[in-house]
Enzyme design. Structure first.
Site, PDB file in Angstrom:
ATOM      1  N   ASP A  30       0.863  -1.174   0.000  1.00  0.00           N
ATOM      2  CA  ASP A  30       0.000   0.000   0.000  1.00  0.00           C
ATOM      3  C   ASP A  30       0.903   1.229   0.000  1.00  0.00           C
ATOM      4  OD1 ASP A  30      -1.734   2.177   0.995  1.00  0.00           O
ATOM      5  OD2 ASP A  30      -3.176   0.563   1.367  1.00  0.00           O
ATOM      6  N   ILE A  31       0.632   2.202  -0.869  1.00  0.00           N
ATOM      7  CA  ILE A  31       1.514   3.381  -0.938  1.00  0.00           C
ATOM      8  C   ILE A  31       1.300   4.331   0.231  1.00  0.00           C
ATOM      9  CG2 ILE A  31       1.878   3.262  -3.425  1.00  0.00           C
ATOM     10  CD1 ILE A  31      -0.114   5.634  -3.668  1.00  0.00           C
ATOM     11  N   HIS A  94     -10.240  -6.535  -2.491  1.00  0.00           N
ATOM     12  CA  HIS A  94      -8.876  -6.631  -1.994  1.00  0.00           C
ATOM     13  C   HIS A  94      -8.859  -6.932  -0.504  1.00  0.00           C
ATOM     14  CE1 HIS A  94     -10.001  -2.362  -1.635  1.00  0.00           C
ATOM     15  NE2 HIS A  94      -9.095  -2.236  -0.691  1.00  0.00           N
ATOM     16  N   HIS A  96      -6.417  -6.452   2.879  1.00  0.00           N
ATOM     17  CA  HIS A  96      -5.270  -5.779   3.490  1.00  0.00           C
ATOM     18  C   HIS A  96      -4.596  -6.765   4.435  1.00  0.00           C
ATOM     19  CE1 HIS A  96      -6.503  -1.503   2.610  1.00  0.00           C
ATOM     20  NE2 HIS A  96      -7.674  -2.102   2.485  1.00  0.00           N
TER      21      HIS A  96
END
Length: 132
Positions: A30-31, A94, A96
């Protein structure tokens, strides 16, 4: 359906700090991580909700997430790896994977205002990269 940012990453139109890929899934950092090592595991097929995935893709995605979580745990970034599914932010299913030392780390908000630290992400991706 318009391509999500994740589909653009899959197609190579946008860069990512990839740690894993197979024919049906991809995992990348994750950016805007909550903590270092915050990873997103996504199906290559764009479906808005995790619950709308076909059973085979759903099962494969969770199996990949499990293998990656175990891999991250072995690297001892933090004692545990949490899995979180929210369903918001990007209209592409998605999971995490968030390395945590406490529940408080899981509850801290993502800092989406600070510049992306690509050097730190690249170093972490190198550490996490695997064939799972």
């Amino acid at each position: 359906m318009e391509d999500s940012i994740f589909t653009k990453i899959i197609k190579g139109e946008l860069p990512c700090h990839k740690i894993y890929e197979d024919d049906r899934t991809i995992a990348f950092l994750d950016i805007h991580p909550q903590v270092e090592g915050h990873t997103l595991v996504i199906p290559k097929k764009q479906v808005d909700s995790l619950w709308d995935l076909d059973d085979d893709t759903y099962t494969h995605l969770w199996n990949v997430a499990k293998r990656l979580a175990r891999h991250i745990e072995r690297l001892k970034i933090r004692p545990r790896v949490a899995s979180v599914v929210m369903g918001y932010g990007v209209p592409h299913a998605h999971i995490h994977l968030i390395p945590i030392g406490s529940e408080a780390e899981l509850k801290q908000p993502q800092d989406t205002e600070s510049p992306v630290d690509h050097d730190a992400l690249a170093a972490m991706a190198e550490k996490l990269r695997t064939n799972a």
